[in-house]
Design an enzyme around this catalytic site. Structure first.
Site, short mmCIF file in Angstrom:
data_model
loop_
_atom_site.label_atom_id
_atom_site.label_comp_id
_atom_site.label_asym_id
_atom_site.label_seq_id
_atom_site.Cartn_x
_atom_site.Cartn_y
_atom_site.Cartn_z
CG ASN A 255 -0.23 0.15 2.49
OD1 ASN A 255 0.40 0.80 2.91
ND2 ASN A 255 -0.42 -1.14 3.09
CB ILE B 285 0.21 -6.51 14.78
CG1 ILE B 285 0.79 -7.24 13.60
CG2 ILE B 285 1.48 -6.05 15.66
CD1 ILE B 285 1.65 -6.44 12.70
CE LYS C 299 -7.80 -2.59 14.48
NZ LYS C 299 -6.92 -3.44 13.52
#
Ligand code: CTP
Length: 404
Positions: free
Chosen positions: A212, A311, A345
């Site tokens: 990206n 992650i 998250k």
């Protein structure tokens, strides 16, 4: 370097004799570009390597070489020149000058200034490797350190004399970084920061892959700001074309899985984790071992994708997670997606920006999302913003004793 990072700082830049004097022309330019005022003082030996005229033109101020210089208003150059200084930097610092400093000698303008100062002293040694290793030099350097003098470098590598070893002066850019770091408030002293930055690269075959447009600039700026704030910094970087910030430990990876493994391996030692990387969400299930070739019937290749590990979420899920900070680059509805992502998250702080629009740019505008609400920070260049974000993170850290 951020614009005007050293605005308001006044430095006495003391030059002693050595071939590395040529590096000080560039250092002066970097310091003045960052907003510092630079008062150059040269020993006689330094003037053999570069002229005071050159240094005057670069610093924009008269250069002093003698304690008998009548240009200083009250004829007290050795006192007056350092009175308004935030630091004296000796670069290059010769073997002889280090010896003089260690013994408190004051037999010329520069050495007298150093003894008569009431500000910090930084020295940037530059000499032949044998001169550096000489027991007398090592004794002098140890004495200077014990006296509270900051010793920057030296570097290792090829020397002007043709030999190779320790003693080279740090490059101008590294010297600048060390000086900028010296002045930064130590908001993260003693903390260990683990960061991810840049894109990841997911191979399709040995020559092609998916990536990206993340440049890594924001993550690298944060790593630099954390180092300057006194933290020990471990930067896990995807493929980017950026120099490692001074004093930062960098680990290069390619894929999301490698980034995940590197982070999980290091996270137990971290007090703070900042996930800045634009991690690829998917990878090709089985990347081809060989280059995928066009076939005679022009059949299009097709790929099966699998999801990459998250992650940030993995770090946040640990039984004793570090203070975990996420980044979210959204192309719209930042206010809605930012807080939703922070909750998903499970991190205490998420920094949101209109990412795809700022990828590769030098400035950015962000919103901080946390349980108490959202706060917008003013638009700034990424280095300035990084310092502001490190200060915001430092403010929110739990007491050291409660972190782990
Ligand atoms: N992140 C991560 N690992 C992943 C994906 C994202 O660590 N596999 C981290 C990023 O480093 C960032 C945060 O999660 O700190 C948000 O990244 P983003 O790509 O915006 O999140 P996604 O969960 O991928 O959400 P989206 O569906 O919007 O892509």
């Amino acid at each position: 370097m951020a614009t005007a990072e050293l605005a308001g700082k006044h430095l006495v830049l003391g030059m002693t004799g050595g071939i590395a004097c040529y590096k000080i022309a560039e250092l002066t330019r970097l310091l003045t570009k960052a907003g510092a005022t630079v008062q150059v003082v040269m020993t006689d030996a330094a003037t053999q390597f570069i002229t005071p005229v050159t240094m005057q033109a670069l610093s924009g101020r008269p250069v002093y070489t003698s304690q008998w210089d009548a240009r200083v208003p009250n004829n007290m150059a050795h006192i007056d020149l350092s009175r308004e200084a935030d630091a004296i930097v000796i670069a290059p610092a010769s073997t002889d000058f280090l010896a003089k400093l260690a013994h408190g000698m004051a037999d010329d303008l520069l050495s007298t200034l150093c003894v008569a100062r009431d500000c910090p002293l930084l020295v940037v040694p530059a000499m032949n490797r044998q001169m550096w290793q000489h027991p007398a030099t090592q004794r002098n350097v140890a004495q200077l350190r014990a006296d509270g003098v900051q010793v920057l470098g030296p570097d290792s590598g090829p020397q002007a004399c043709g030999e190779v070893g320790d003693g080279r002066m740090l490059e101008a850019a590294a010297t600048y970084e060390a000086i900028a770091s010296f002045f930064a408030p130590k908001l993260l002293a003693g903390r260990r920061v683990l960061l991810t930055a840049g894109p990841t690269f997911e191979p399709l075959d040995p020559v092609r892959g998916i990536t990206n447009r993340s440049s890594g600039k924001m993550g690298f700026a944060l790593a630099r700001a954390a180092q300057q704030a006194g933290a020990e910094v471990h930067l896990v970087a995807g493929p980017v074309a950026l120099e490692t910030p001074w004093g930062v430990f960098r680990q290069d990876v390619q894929t999301a899985q490698q980034m995940h493994d590197a982070v999980m391996h290091a996270v137990a030692d971290a007090d703070i984790f900042i996930g800045v990387a634009a991690v690829a969400d998917w990878r090709v299930d089985h990347a081809s071992e060989h280059k995928i070739k066009k076939t005679a019937d022009r059949a299009l290749p097709s790929f099966a994708f699998v999801e990459n590990p998250d992650i940030l979420a993995s770090v946040a899920k640990l039984p004793h997670p570090p203070f975990a900070v996420g980044f979210a680059a959204e192309s719209g509805d930042l206010e809605v997606h930012g807080e939703e992502k922070r909750v998903r998250k499970n991190v205490p702080l998420l920094i949101g920006n209109l990412g795809p629009l700022t990828f590769g740019l030098d400035d950015n505008e962000v919103i901080l999302f946390e349980a108490g609400g959202a706060t917008k920070l003013p638009r700034a260049d990424k280095q300035t913003l990084a310092r502001a974000l490190i200060a915001e993170i430092a403010k929110r850290l739990p007491d050291t004793s409660l972190i782990r």
